[in-house]
Design an enzyme around this catalytic site. Structure first.
Site, short mmCIF file in Angstrom:
data_model
loop_
_atom_site.label_atom_id
_atom_site.label_comp_id
_atom_site.label_asym_id
_atom_site.label_seq_id
_atom_site.Cartn_x
_atom_site.Cartn_y
_atom_site.Cartn_z
N THR A 339 90.09 -53.56 -62.36
CA THR A 339 89.29 -54.38 -63.27
C THR A 339 90.23 -55.17 -64.17
OG1 THR A 339 87.57 -54.36 -64.99
CG2 THR A 339 89.06 -52.48 -64.94
N HIS A 391 91.46 -36.12 -64.37
CA HIS A 391 92.56 -35.16 -64.56
C HIS A 391 92.39 -33.93 -63.68
CE1 HIS A 391 96.17 -33.91 -66.27
NE2 HIS A 391 95.88 -33.88 -67.55
#
Length: 420
Positions: A339, A391
């Site tokens: 993006t 994560h």
């Protein structure tokens, strides 16, 4: 003969759509291929064209959510109209082109821009499909007006003088007259309530789910864009002459991302229950802001594409988005997303994961900044880049390594050619 106008099937999982806007009025003559209305689903916005010449009868007004396959109108041939007792547009002659209206067809976002700039839409020549006014038409008109003085039909004052006056705000323009005239109510204190479009609802739901269902973390780095800018400047004209498409920044970052994804496979994977699904292909989604919301068309097998093929694919997607021709298949199957908030002036941000993907790369504004090079302070065009990642899938070392690889590829573009 009478033809039913239906909401078409746009994807196996799509069950309903918003009839966002009719481009023609009830009773208007229409021709085959002319755009009749726009529908919005939770993924795409589509223009629906007439399948035949005839007189349009609207059965469902705009703003209604309808099931796929619903008949929202009919197109009756002139003979059928006469049979029903209605007077034809011109007895004994074929259906004619609808007469030009004083104000061109205007989408809501363009209408807001027109109100914001305080210009008369009827004085702007539309160039969009079906005689629609586009944002480019408005900006072109403003540019042309700035270079000449144009008498105003009501006041006779030059355009340059009129443009110094503050335009009426879009919010005030959206307030109905009945609200404005209510005694004791200041327009600036009023509110306007509108339902969220299906696309905006879907975006909101997906972003919220992404934040709730992933352990998202973001790491940053900065890149010296000097070499890429030099390459683009050197080959700009030759590239356009040979391929009829400009050499943009995105193709460099897509190539660099493929290289980084090969080094960090977790960024090209997703979690499915207790399993991790790794992709051995690289389908890169590129986030594009459209008039009705953000969409992420997917460039498939980006690792096999040349710079020309990537730039052509991006150009084609942008065109389809502007013309509301984007298909569900264009949005499915992405394994990684890029993006670019820099096109809007963003200097730094933390992009949200495009679930179920495990990573997204955010690009930002290129800005000249002082940096230390070889013990000297020099001015270089720098860009901050951000990698948001799940994560659970990717640890900090891998995230830093990913951005380091992006940095190496962009600061030394020849690495992508020799794959080192």
């Amino acid at each position: 003969m009478k033809i039913e106008v239906k909401v078409p099937q746009v994807g196996e999982a799509i069950q309903e759509a918003l009839l966002a806007q009719w481009y023609r009025k009830d009773g208007d003559p229409v021709r085959k291929g002319e755009i009749l209305f726009i529908i919005e689903t939770d993924k795409v916005t589509l223009e629906i064209a007439a399948e035949a010449d005839g007189i349009l009868r609207i059965l469902v007004p705009e703003g209604k959510t309808v099931r796929i396959g619903t008949v929202v109108g009919t197109i009756a041939s002139e003979t059928a109209v006469e049979t029903e007792g209605a007077a034809p547009a011109d007895a004994g002659s074929p259906v004619k082109e609808p007469a030009a209206t004083a104000v061109p067809l205007v989408a809501p976002s363009v209408r807001r821009l027109v109100a914001e700039k305080g210009v008369d839409a009827s004085r702007i020549s539309p160039t969009g499909p079906g005689g629609r006014l586009t944002k480019s038409d408005v900006f072109r008109y403003l540019d042309e007006s700035a270079t000449r003085e144009e008498p105003d039909g009501e006041t006779g004052r030059p355009a340059a003088e009129r443009e110094t006056e503050p335009p009426e705000s879009p919010l005030r323009a959206a307030v109905p007259d009945a609200v404005r005239k209510e005694p004791g109510l200041q327009p600036e204190e009023s509110t306007v309530r509108k339902p969220m479009s299906p696309i905006r609802q879907k975006i909101a739901d997906r972003l919220l789910q992404s934040k709730q269902n992933t352990a998202t973390l973001t790491t940053f780095n900065e890149i010296d864009m000097s070499r890429v800018q030099a390459v683009r400047s050197r080959f700009k004209e030759l590239f356009i002459q040979k391929y009829s498409v400009p050499l943009g920044l995105m193709s460099f970052f897509i190539k660099a991302s493929v290289s980084a994804l090969r080094e960090v496979p977790g960024a090209n994977a997703f979690i499915d229950g207790r399993d991790v699904v790794y992709h051995n292909y690289y389908h890169i989604g590129v986030a594009v802001g459209g008039e009705r919301g953000l969409v992420v068309p997917v460039i498939r097998n980006a690792d096999r594409l040349s710079f020309r093929e990537i730039e052509t694919a991006i150009r084609d997607f942008v065109k389809k988005i502007r013309e509301n021709r984007l298909e569900i298949a264009d949005l499915e199957g992405g394994t990684f997303t890029i993006t670019n908030g820099g096109v809007y002036g963003s200097l730094m941000s933390t992009p949200i994961l495009n679930s179920p993907q495990s990573a997204i790369l955010g690009l930002h504004k290129i800005e000249d900044r002082p940096v230390a090079v070889g013990g000297q302070v020099v001015i270089r065009p720098m860009m901050y880049v951000a990698l948001s990642y799940d994560h659970r899938m990717i640890d900090g070392r891998e995230a830093v390594s990913f951005l380091k690889r992006i940095k190496e590829c962009i600061e030394s573009p020849e690495r992508m050619l020799v794959e080192i």
